[in-house]
Write a protein that holds these residues in place. Structure first.
Motif, PDB file in Angstrom:
ATOM      1  N   SER A  68      39.231  24.016  93.535  1.00  0.00           N
ATOM      2  CA  SER A  68      39.494  23.758  94.954  1.00  0.00           C
ATOM      3  C   SER A  68      39.417  22.269  95.266  1.00  0.00           C
ATOM      4  O   SER A  68      40.274  21.714  95.973  1.00  0.00           O
ATOM      5  N   PHE A  69      38.384  21.602  94.741  1.00  0.00           N
ATOM      6  CA  PHE A  69      38.219  20.171  95.010  1.00  0.00           C
ATOM      7  C   PHE A  69      39.380  19.379  94.390  1.00  0.00           C
ATOM      8  O   PHE A  69      39.893  18.429  94.994  1.00  0.00           O
ATOM      9  N   ALA A  70      39.814  19.772  93.175  1.00  0.00           N
ATOM     10  CA  ALA A  70      40.927  19.082  92.514  1.00  0.00           C
ATOM     11  C   ALA A  70      42.201  19.218  93.339  1.00  0.00           C
ATOM     12  O   ALA A  70      42.951  18.247  93.514  1.00  0.00           O
ATOM     13  N   ARG A  71      42.466  20.419  93.867  1.00  0.00           N
ATOM     14  CA  ARG A  71      43.675  20.621  94.668  1.00  0.00           C
ATOM     15  C   ARG A  71      43.606  19.898  96.004  1.00  0.00           C
ATOM     16  O   ARG A  71      44.624  19.458  96.546  1.00  0.00           O
ATOM     17  N   LEU A  72      42.412  19.751  96.535  1.00  0.00           N
ATOM     18  CA  LEU A  72      42.235  18.991  97.767  1.00  0.00           C
ATOM     19  C   LEU A  72      42.579  17.512  97.533  1.00  0.00           C
ATOM     20  O   LEU A  72      43.265  16.879  98.351  1.00  0.00           O
ATOM     21  N   LEU A  73      42.110  16.970  96.426  1.00  0.00           N
ATOM     22  CA  LEU A  73      42.421  15.574  96.112  1.00  0.00           C
ATOM     23  C   LEU A  73      43.911  15.376  95.837  1.00  0.00           C
ATOM     24  O   LEU A  73      44.465  14.309  96.124  1.00  0.00           O
ATOM     25  N   GLU A  74      44.554  16.404  95.274  1.00  0.00           N
ATOM     26  CA  GLU A  74      45.977  16.292  94.964  1.00  0.00           C
ATOM     27  C   GLU A  74      46.824  16.149  96.223  1.00  0.00           C
ATOM     28  O   GLU A  74      47.918  15.568  96.169  1.00  0.00           O
ATOM     29  N   VAL A  75      46.354  16.688  97.360  1.00  0.00           N
ATOM     30  CA  VAL A  75      47.082  16.505  98.627  1.00  0.00           C
ATOM     31  C   VAL A  75      46.501  15.321  99.409  1.00  0.00           C
ATOM     32  O   VAL A  75      46.748  15.174 100.617  1.00  0.00           O
ATOM     33  N   ASP A  76      45.757  14.487  98.668  1.00  0.00           N
ATOM     34  CA  ASP A  76      45.227  13.227  99.202  1.00  0.00           C
ATOM     35  C   ASP A  76      44.255  13.451 100.363  1.00  0.00           C
ATOM     36  O   ASP A  76      44.259  12.731 101.364  1.00  0.00           O
ATOM     37  N   LYS A  77      43.384  14.436 100.190  1.00  0.00           N
ATOM     38  CA  LYS A  77      42.350  14.715 101.193  1.00  0.00           C
ATOM     39  C   LYS A  77      40.986  14.736 100.490  1.00  0.00           C
ATOM     40  O   LYS A  77      40.890  14.982  99.295  1.00  0.00           O
ATOM     41  N   GLY A  78      39.938  14.489 101.247  1.00  0.00           N
ATOM     42  CA  GLY A  78      38.579  14.639 100.751  1.00  0.00           C
ATOM     43  C   GLY A  78      38.038  13.463  99.973  1.00  0.00           C
ATOM     44  O   GLY A  78      36.983  13.580  99.324  1.00  0.00           O
ATOM     45  N   TRP A  79      38.694  12.314 100.037  1.00  0.00           N
ATOM     46  CA  TRP A  79      38.224  11.163  99.253  1.00  0.00           C
ATOM     47  C   TRP A  79      36.879  10.629  99.743  1.00  0.00           C
ATOM     48  O   TRP A  79      36.166   9.966  98.960  1.00  0.00           O
ATOM     49  N   GLU A  80      36.524  10.900 100.989  1.00  0.00           N
ATOM     50  CA  GLU A  80      35.261  10.384 101.509  1.00  0.00           C
ATOM     51  C   GLU A  80      34.052  11.002 100.811  1.00  0.00           C
ATOM     52  O   GLU A  80      32.941  10.463 100.896  1.00  0.00           O
ATOM     53  N   CYS A  81      34.264  12.117 100.101  1.00  0.00           N
ATOM     54  CA  CYS A  81      33.160  12.758  99.388  1.00  0.00           C
ATOM     55  C   CYS A  81      33.097  12.384  97.909  1.00  0.00           C
ATOM     56  O   CYS A  81      32.243  12.898  97.181  1.00  0.00           O
ATOM     57  N   VAL A  82      33.999  11.518  97.495  1.00  0.00           N
ATOM     58  CA  VAL A  82      34.003  11.093  96.101  1.00  0.00           C
ATOM     59  C   VAL A  82      33.093   9.870  95.976  1.00  0.00           C
ATOM     60  O   VAL A  82      33.342   8.826  96.595  1.00  0.00           O
ATOM     61  N   ASP A  83      32.046   9.989  95.179  1.00  0.00           N
ATOM     62  CA  ASP A  83      31.134   8.876  94.955  1.00  0.00           C
ATOM     63  C   ASP A  83      30.635   8.927  93.519  1.00  0.00           C
ATOM     64  O   ASP A  83      31.038   9.782  92.722  1.00  0.00           O
ATOM     65  N   GLN A  84      29.743   8.016  93.175  1.00  0.00           N
ATOM     66  CA  GLN A  84      29.247   7.934  91.805  1.00  0.00           C
ATOM     67  C   GLN A  84      28.501   9.201  91.380  1.00  0.00           C
ATOM     68  O   GLN A  84      28.557   9.629  90.236  1.00  0.00           O
ATOM     69  N   GLU A  85      27.788   9.832  92.324  1.00  0.00           N
ATOM     70  CA  GLU A  85      27.067  11.056  91.987  1.00  0.00           C
ATOM     71  C   GLU A  85      28.033  12.155  91.564  1.00  0.00           C
ATOM     72  O   GLU A  85      27.800  12.856  90.576  1.00  0.00           O
ATOM     73  N   LEU A  86      29.115  12.302  92.318  1.00  0.00           N
ATOM     74  CA  LEU A  86      30.103  13.335  91.988  1.00  0.00           C
ATOM     75  C   LEU A  86      30.778  13.041  90.649  1.00  0.00           C
ATOM     76  O   LEU A  86      30.933  13.935  89.813  1.00  0.00           O
ATOM     77  N   VAL A  87      31.168  11.771  90.449  1.00  0.00           N
ATOM     78  CA  VAL A  87      31.837  11.393  89.202  1.00  0.00           C
ATOM     79  C   VAL A  87      30.923  11.642  88.011  1.00  0.00           C
ATOM     80  O   VAL A  87      31.345  12.168  86.978  1.00  0.00           O
ATOM     81  N   GLU A  88      29.650  11.278  88.151  1.00  0.00           N
ATOM     82  CA  GLU A  88      28.706  11.480  87.053  1.00  0.00           C
ATOM     83  C   GLU A  88      28.540  12.963  86.745  1.00  0.00           C
ATOM     84  O   GLU A  88      28.447  13.355  85.574  1.00  0.00           O
ATOM     85  N   ARG A  89      28.556  13.809  87.765  1.00  0.00           N
ATOM     86  CA  ARG A  89      28.444  15.252  87.565  1.00  0.00           C
ATOM     87  C   ARG A  89      29.664  15.783  86.785  1.00  0.00           C
ATOM     88  O   ARG A  89      29.512  16.584  85.860  1.00  0.00           O
ATOM     89  N   ILE A  90      30.836  15.298  87.145  1.00  0.00           N
ATOM     90  CA  ILE A  90      32.065  15.765  86.476  1.00  0.00           C
ATOM     91  C   ILE A  90      32.071  15.327  85.011  1.00  0.00           C
ATOM     92  O   ILE A  90      32.417  16.103  84.117  1.00  0.00           O
ATOM     93  N   VAL A  91      31.679  14.085  84.761  1.00  0.00           N
ATOM     94  CA  VAL A  91      31.617  13.592  83.383  1.00  0.00           C
ATOM     95  C   VAL A  91      30.622  14.413  82.575  1.00  0.00           C
ATOM     96  O   VAL A  91      30.869  14.768  81.410  1.00  0.00           O
ATOM     97  N   GLU A  92      29.491  14.736  83.179  1.00  0.00           N
ATOM     98  CA  GLU A  92      28.479  15.550  82.495  1.00  0.00           C
ATOM     99  C   GLU A  92      29.052  16.909  82.109  1.00  0.00           C
ATOM    100  O   GLU A  92      28.830  17.403  80.997  1.00  0.00           O
ATOM    101  N   LEU A  93      29.792  17.523  83.028  1.00  0.00           N
ATOM    102  CA  LEU A  93      30.383  18.833  82.736  1.00  0.00           C
ATOM    103  C   LEU A  93      31.353  18.768  81.563  1.00  0.00           C
ATOM    104  O   LEU A  93      31.371  19.642  80.703  1.00  0.00           O
ATOM    105  N   ILE A  94      32.152  17.724  81.540  1.00  0.00           N
ATOM    106  CA  ILE A  94      33.139  17.598  80.456  1.00  0.00           C
ATOM    107  C   ILE A  94      32.446  17.430  79.116  1.00  0.00           C
ATOM    108  O   ILE A  94      32.893  17.952  78.087  1.00  0.00           O
ATOM    109  N   VAL A  95      31.317  16.744  79.103  1.00  0.00           N
ATOM    110  CA  VAL A  95      30.604  16.490  77.847  1.00  0.00           C
ATOM    111  C   VAL A  95      29.808  17.711  77.398  1.00  0.00           C
ATOM    112  O   VAL A  95      29.742  18.013  76.199  1.00  0.00           O
TER     113      VAL A  95
END
Length: 698
Positions: A68-95
């Motif tokens: 859901s979050f990926a599709r929201l970003l694809e329509v260029d919405k929800g960028w205000e919730c993207v921060d270092q905490e979120l990015v670090e969480r996503i990187v952790e999941l991938i690893v």
């Protein structure tokens, strides 16, 4: 959207029951891709709750939240919730996370984050987007890139596509925004992790259409990298460039220059200087090599350095061999390397915009079209460069080339690469291509060169080239006619078959052999019978019989017709025939309509209506070559067309050589003499009766 109560859906996202949250976020992922729904969802406060689930949920709830979050970003919405905490969480999941449905959504989020435009933003905002946004998290999870590349080998094609999309985004952002010293390090790290091999395998996979968009983008990015490296001018002011040049020099195992010694009592002071041909011995034109990288830039340096580093023993051995030869005969290794780089650059159309490839993909849907669009061998640029360079070395030795032949050898390598690399299918392995480049025979390459040259001129000249061919064929026919008649003028021995009873009594043999020779004025065929063949040819005056060629009506033979060409014949004894036989027929005048007059003398007076055709002479050639010479020689002196395949091939050979010489514009001294050109002979003592015996005993 009308059937979904957005406020109720947002409320359920905050439920304490996981089953309720799971169902709500499952429904959300199917609707959030609609921009109007996304705006209403954000207005109702749903973005904060979606972010919370992305950070803290698990299992399918987490998977649906990430999607859901990926599709929201694809329509260029929800960028205000993207921060270092979120990015670090996503990187952790991938690893750390093994589930495919979670990994897909996580990678899609990072693709949007890395690809989001971040030009014109203030420094604080720009750190949230692009490759820069991932670097703090990667510092915490340094195995991130390794795990990402490993996902390219997944059996799930969708996961492979997501992983490759993320790699593409990281590469493009790094190339675009990182400093000149940083992006090459990142690209090198990806290559060290095996990204080239992994993508190469995917390009050869049968499920190409499932992965086509990210694969095509990676292929385009490879061209971007090659262009970027080529556009970097070589400079002695850059430390990495100086190191690369120094590495090439040291890999050559350089010998020191002359030693200077001055004696002072028992002391000897020696000073060592650099070799006077420090760079020229490596194949550069001068002692200032930097200027020679002007066309291919740092890309040319990289290719040369890679070859020297990976084939150092071969490099040193070749330099040692070349050092014993005169300078004009030494293989210019450096210039050859730069030439091969340039050939590959043109072959793969590196200057072609990556947008052109994308447009082509949109127009191509069939498997055969995709096979033409993808070029997996481009990914193995370095291996192809080495193989092409080694092919150049092989041809240099095989042709005993010299410095002035460099352009000709480069053109040969160009044709070789176009043929082998250009003709390789999508699924052909690079090792097979390397072996074919190494084993391609030189004479086949020359034939291919001539075919391409003729096709080029055919397209350019059309009717004019056909006219040239016709003229050259006529000239070749006249040349071969003269050569065949010269064989008749030289004379030859023929065997006799005295047991034959089928011939007239006047032509039966009494000896065992006969000698036949054309007169100097080319009007009479002289012959005589002998008990044995002498060591030398008898004089023309010693031949008692002669035939006036003006009374000859036909020349026939039992030479069989070539099955491939009904208009020609091959020198081959027909079935059930004792030997090859040539029979000369003519008209002999009769007395009162009966009996034979002597048929071997001068022509008789009277009309052909009062004459009877008879056998004038029978020849039994001793070999196939003699049969071809005499049969076609007799026909051609009677202004008839030759019929043996040997003569036809000779005419074609002479005509084709003439055409090739005109097309190639080869100077006679270049084609005929490898060394010093001999002096032109004087004309003193020559009369008009001479010819060139170009083909020897043909």
């Amino acid at each position: 959207m009308e059937s979904v109560n957005v406020a109720e859906l947002v409320d359920r996202l905050g439920s304490e029951e996981d089953a309720v949250r799971k169902m709500a976020v499952f429904k959300l992922q199917g609707n959030i891709g609609d921009p109007s729904f996304a705006d209403l969802f954000i207005t109702e406060g749903g973005l904060t709750r979606l972010r919370y689930l992305t950070l803290h949920a698990s299992g399918n709830t987490l998977a649906y939240s990430l999607t859901s979050f990926a599709r929201l970003l694809e329509v260029d919405k929800g960028w205000e919730c993207v921060d270092q905490e979120l990015v670090e969480r996503i990187v952790e999941l991938i690893v750390t996370h093994p589930l495919v449905n979670i990994l897909r959504g996580a990678m899609s989020i990072l693709v949007s984050v890395v690809s989001h435009p971040h030009t014109g933003l203030n420094p604080a905002e720009s750190d949230v987007f692009g490759f820069r946004a991932l670097k703090p998290a990667i510092a915490i999870y340094p195995q991130f890139l390794e795990m990402l590349v490993s996902r390219l080998s997944s059996a799930d094609h969708a996961l492979c596509a997501n992983a490759l999309q993320l790699i593409n985004s990281l590469m493009r952002d790094s190339i675009t925004y990182d400093s000149e010293t940083e992006w090459p390090k990142f690209i090198q790290k990806l290559q060290d992790l095996g990204v080239i091999r992994a993508v190469y395998v995917l390009m050869q996979d049968s499920a190409l259409q499932d992965l086509a968009p990210p694969l095509l983008e990676f292929q385009s990015l490879t061209k971007v990298l090659l262009r970027k490296w080529r556009d970097i001018p070589l400079s002695q002011d850059k430390p990495e460039h100086r190191r690369a040049l120094k590495g090439i020099h040291l890999a050559s195992n350089p010998a020191k220059g002359p030693e200077e010694a001055t004696e002072n009592g028992d002391d000897t002071r020696r000073s060592k200087r650099h070799h006077p041909e420090k760079w020229r011995r490596l194949g550069f034109e001068s002692e200032s090599p930097v200027a020679e990288f002007y066309e291919m830039g740092y890309l040319g340096m990289m290719d040369l350095a890679d070859y020297v580093r990976s084939h150092q023993d071969e490099f040193q051995k070749m330099l040692l061999e070349q050092s014993t030869k005169p300078s004009r005969q030494r293989c210019p290794i450096a210039r050859a390397s730069l030439a091969v780089t340039s050939i590959l650059y043109e072959h793969f159309e590196v200057e072609k915009s990556d947008m052109d490839d994308s447009k082509n993909y949109m127009l191509m849907e069939s498997r055969s079209s995709l096979d033409k669009l993808f070029k997996p061998l481009l990914l193995h640029w370095t291996r192809l460069h080495v193989a092409g360079l080694q092919a150049f070395f092989r041809m240099w030795k095989a042709t005993a080339a010299e410095t002035e032949d460099l352009d000709k050898l480069v053109e040969m390598v160009r044709i070789l690469i176009e043929s082998v690399v250009g003709g390789a299918g999508r699924t052909k392995d690079v090792q097979d291509v390397e072996e074919e480049l190494a084993n391609y025979e030189y004479h086949r390459l020359r034939e291919l060169q001539m075919e391409l040259l003729e096709l080029t001129y055919e397209d350019a000249w059309g009717q004019h080239l056909r006219q040239v061919r016709e003229e050259l064929h006529h000239e070749a026919l006249q040349f071969v006619k003269e050569q065949r008649i010269r064989c008749l003028l030289q004379g030859a021995w023929f065997s006799l078959d005295s047991t034959s009873k089928s011939e007239p009594a006047s032509t039966r043999s009494t000896g065992s052999c006969q000698y036949v020779q054309l007169s100097h004025n080319r009007r009479y065929l002289h012959f005589g019978e002998f008990d044995s063949m002498g060591e030398g040819a008898p004089e023309l005056d010693a031949l008692p019989e002669k035939i006036d060629l003006s009374i000859v009506s036909s020349v026939v033979s039992n030479i069989s017709t070539n099955p491939d060409n009904s208009s020609s014949a091959t020198v081959k004894t027909a079935p059930r025939q004792a030997s090859t036989k040539i029979t000369i027929h003519g008209y002999a005048q009769t007395s009162n309509g009966t009996g034979h007059s002597k048929s071997h003398g001068h022509a008789r007076t009277g009309s052909r209506s009062t004459q009877k055709e008879t056998v004038l002479l029978t020849l039994r050639p001793a070999s196939h070559s003699v049969a071809s010479e005499w049969l076609d020689g007799l026909l051609m002196i009677l202004n008839q067309q030759p019929i043996t395949s040997e003569t036809t091939k000779l005419i074609d050979l002479v005509g084709n050589y003439g055409l090739k010489i005109r097309l190639l514009n080869v100077r006679f001294d270049d084609a005929a003499f490898a060394g010093e050109v001999p002096p032109v002979p004087a004309r003193d003592g020559l009369d008009e009766d001479y010819y060139y015996d170009v083909f020897g005993g043909v």
